[in-house]
Design a protein around this motif. Structure first.
Motif, PDB file in Angstrom:
ATOM      1  N   ARG A 135      45.812  43.743  67.216  1.00  0.00           N
ATOM      2  CA  ARG A 135      44.892  44.738  66.656  1.00  0.00           C
ATOM      3  C   ARG A 135      45.640  45.410  65.508  1.00  0.00           C
ATOM      4  NH1 ARG A 135      45.888  49.257  69.443  1.00  0.00           N
ATOM      5  NH2 ARG A 135      44.793  51.163  68.837  1.00  0.00           N
ATOM      6  N   TYR A 136      45.138  45.225  64.293  1.00  0.00           N
ATOM      7  CA  TYR A 136      45.886  45.613  63.100  1.00  0.00           C
ATOM      8  C   TYR A 136      45.478  47.000  62.603  1.00  0.00           C
ATOM      9  CZ  TYR A 136      46.699  40.568  62.985  1.00  0.00           C
ATOM     10  OH  TYR A 136      47.028  39.278  63.316  1.00  0.00           O
ATOM     11  N   GLU A 137      46.441  47.722  62.045  1.00  0.00           N
ATOM     12  CA  GLU A 137      46.124  48.982  61.390  1.00  0.00           C
ATOM     13  C   GLU A 137      45.340  48.700  60.113  1.00  0.00           C
ATOM     14  OE1 GLU A 137      49.620  52.098  62.731  1.00  0.00           O
ATOM     15  OE2 GLU A 137      49.892  50.960  60.879  1.00  0.00           O
ATOM     16  N   THR A 138      44.304  49.493  59.861  1.00  0.00           N
ATOM     17  CA  THR A 138      43.489  49.283  58.670  1.00  0.00           C
ATOM     18  C   THR A 138      44.260  49.617  57.395  1.00  0.00           C
ATOM     19  OG1 THR A 138      42.547  51.489  58.992  1.00  0.00           O
ATOM     20  CG2 THR A 138      41.283  49.624  59.834  1.00  0.00           C
ATOM     21  N   GLU A 139      45.192  50.554  57.474  1.00  0.00           N
ATOM     22  CA  GLU A 139      45.998  50.929  56.316  1.00  0.00           C
ATOM     23  C   GLU A 139      47.396  50.325  56.433  1.00  0.00           C
ATOM     24  OE1 GLU A 139      44.903  52.523  53.714  1.00  0.00           O
ATOM     25  OE2 GLU A 139      42.909  52.916  54.571  1.00  0.00           O
ATOM     26  N   GLU A 140      47.894  49.801  55.326  1.00  0.00           N
ATOM     27  CA  GLU A 140      49.261  49.273  55.318  1.00  0.00           C
ATOM     28  C   GLU A 140      50.248  50.424  55.491  1.00  0.00           C
ATOM     29  OE1 GLU A 140      51.313  45.690  52.900  1.00  0.00           O
ATOM     30  OE2 GLU A 140      50.670  47.370  51.668  1.00  0.00           O
ATOM     31  N   ILE A 211      65.361  52.999  49.979  1.00  0.00           N
ATOM     32  CA  ILE A 211      64.748  51.705  50.288  1.00  0.00           C
ATOM     33  C   ILE A 211      63.383  51.976  50.902  1.00  0.00           C
ATOM     34  CG2 ILE A 211      65.865  51.557  52.569  1.00  0.00           C
ATOM     35  CD1 ILE A 211      65.926  48.476  52.126  1.00  0.00           C
ATOM     36  N   THR A 212      62.395  51.194  50.498  1.00  0.00           N
ATOM     37  CA  THR A 212      61.032  51.352  50.992  1.00  0.00           C
ATOM     38  C   THR A 212      60.570  50.060  51.646  1.00  0.00           C
ATOM     39  OG1 THR A 212      60.466  52.967  49.275  1.00  0.00           O
ATOM     40  CG2 THR A 212      58.634  51.840  50.357  1.00  0.00           C
ATOM     41  N   PHE A 213      59.949  50.195  52.820  1.00  0.00           N
ATOM     42  CA  PHE A 213      59.375  49.052  53.540  1.00  0.00           C
ATOM     43  C   PHE A 213      57.860  49.199  53.567  1.00  0.00           C
ATOM     44  CE2 PHE A 213      63.637  49.674  55.152  1.00  0.00           C
ATOM     45  CZ  PHE A 213      64.135  48.395  55.272  1.00  0.00           C
ATOM     46  N   LYS A 214      57.160  48.117  53.240  1.00  0.00           N
ATOM     47  CA  LYS A 214      55.700  48.111  53.304  1.00  0.00           C
ATOM     48  C   LYS A 214      55.243  46.931  54.147  1.00  0.00           C
ATOM     49  CE  LYS A 214      53.255  49.009  49.682  1.00  0.00           C
ATOM     50  NZ  LYS A 214      52.650  48.965  48.314  1.00  0.00           N
ATOM     51  N   PHE A 215      54.390  47.215  55.161  1.00  0.00           N
ATOM     52  CA  PHE A 215      53.904  46.147  56.034  1.00  0.00           C
ATOM     53  C   PHE A 215      52.722  46.669  56.838  1.00  0.00           C
ATOM     54  CE2 PHE A 215      57.322  48.504  58.046  1.00  0.00           C
ATOM     55  CZ  PHE A 215      56.897  48.719  59.339  1.00  0.00           C
ATOM     56  N   ARG A 216      52.014  45.757  57.452  1.00  0.00           N
ATOM     57  CA  ARG A 216      50.896  46.125  58.304  1.00  0.00           C
ATOM     58  C   ARG A 216      51.307  45.986  59.765  1.00  0.00           C
ATOM     59  NH1 ARG A 216      45.951  46.868  56.623  1.00  0.00           N
ATOM     60  NH2 ARG A 216      46.314  45.606  54.760  1.00  0.00           N
ATOM     61  N   ARG A 217      51.135  47.053  60.523  1.00  0.00           N
ATOM     62  CA  ARG A 217      51.550  47.038  61.912  1.00  0.00           C
ATOM     63  C   ARG A 217      50.430  46.508  62.814  1.00  0.00           C
ATOM     64  NH1 ARG A 217      54.441  52.921  62.575  1.00  0.00           N
ATOM     65  NH2 ARG A 217      52.348  53.614  61.947  1.00  0.00           N
ATOM     66  N   GLY A 218      50.834  45.775  63.839  1.00  0.00           N
ATOM     67  CA  GLY A 218      49.890  45.215  64.785  1.00  0.00           C
ATOM     68  C   GLY A 218      50.222  45.616  66.204  1.00  0.00           C
ATOM     69  N   TYR A 219      49.201  45.807  67.016  1.00  0.00           N
ATOM     70  CA  TYR A 219      49.365  46.248  68.405  1.00  0.00           C
ATOM     71  C   TYR A 219      48.491  45.385  69.311  1.00  0.00           C
ATOM     72  CZ  TYR A 219      51.234  50.442  66.155  1.00  0.00           C
ATOM     73  OH  TYR A 219      51.975  51.304  65.389  1.00  0.00           O
ATOM     74  N   LEU A 220      48.837  45.355  70.580  1.00  0.00           N
ATOM     75  CA  LEU A 220      47.981  44.671  71.559  1.00  0.00           C
ATOM     76  C   LEU A 220      46.829  45.580  71.939  1.00  0.00           C
ATOM     77  CD1 LEU A 220      50.657  42.980  73.818  1.00  0.00           C
ATOM     78  CD2 LEU A 220      49.253  41.923  72.046  1.00  0.00           C
TER      79      LEU A 220
END
Length: 220
Positions: A135-140, A211-220
């Motif tokens: 289940r993905y977050e709608t915002e990165e 340092i900046t990290f950009k990604f989309r988080r996912g959950y069960l």
């Protein structure tokens, strides 16, 4: 009797209630994905050998099923028109789903439409989605770690899904994570081999002040 968890959902760019006049009538809407386990029987060994996390260091999951049993109060002509529209637009197509009760996350998968029925002054049909396990977050998600010196360290909070982030640094530097060293160039980049584990990830940098990290988080 189970309580209904979800009342409505966006499927693609249409809403089950606002666009179709249909409500979700079932409570078993979203199933949990099944863990992909590998258990090996070895003669003479007590119990089975668990190899489920050998390949990636984490458990993987199969797809989950999302089933929406929809019902609407409508006349025969209007419901036939709605059913034909849903079949033509969504049957066999890849879709995203955002539930009203969880607007910050979405599911994605391939939809099938079945069981259209007309009952007196109401109609019903079923939309089933063979969905990805997360289940993905709608915002990165974006996080920046910084320091007044060219030595930066901190924690990057991930979701449950392992992910390879985009990394942004103001100058060439070295990134340290999980016992490995990555050579970074100035700017935005994908870093081959860099995977953020579920939840907390300790990282450090030498040679850059941020340092900046950009990604989309996912959950069960």
């Amino acid at each position: 009797m189970s309580e209904l968890i979800f009342t409505g959902a966006m499927i693609g760019d249409e809403h089950t209630l606002h666009d179709w006049g249909a409500v979700i009538t079932n409570s078993d809407v979203v199933s949990m994905p099944k863990p992909n386990t590998v258990l090996l029987e070895i003669p003479g060994r007590n119990g089975r050998l668990d190899l489920s996390e050998v390949l990636t260091g984490d458990i993987s999951y199969g797809n989950r099923e999302i089933k929406l049993k929809l019902a609407a109060s409508t006349n025969r002509e209007k419901w036939q028109e709605t059913c034909l529209h849903i079949f033509n637009k969504y049957h066999g197509r890849a879709v995203s789903i955002v539930f009203d009760e969880d607007p910050g996350h979405y599911y994605t998968g391939r939809a099938s439409v079945s069981d259209p029925q007309r009952l007196a002054s109401a109609g019903q049909l079923t939309i089933t989605v063979d969905a990805e396990p997360y289940r993905y977050e709608t915002e990165e998600y974006e996080i920046t770690l910084s320091s007044s010196t060219t030595a930066v360290s901190g924690n990057v909070e991930n979701g449950r899904m392992p992910v390879s982030p985009a990394v942004i640094v103001p100058s060439a530097c070295q990134l340290f994570h999980d016992g490995k060293i990555y050579e970074l160039k100035k700017g935005t980049q994908d870093v081959p081999g860099l995977v953020l584990h579920p939840f907390e990830n300790e990282v450090s940098v030498t040679g850059a002040k941020s340092i900046t990290f950009k990604f989309r988080r996912g959950y069960l």
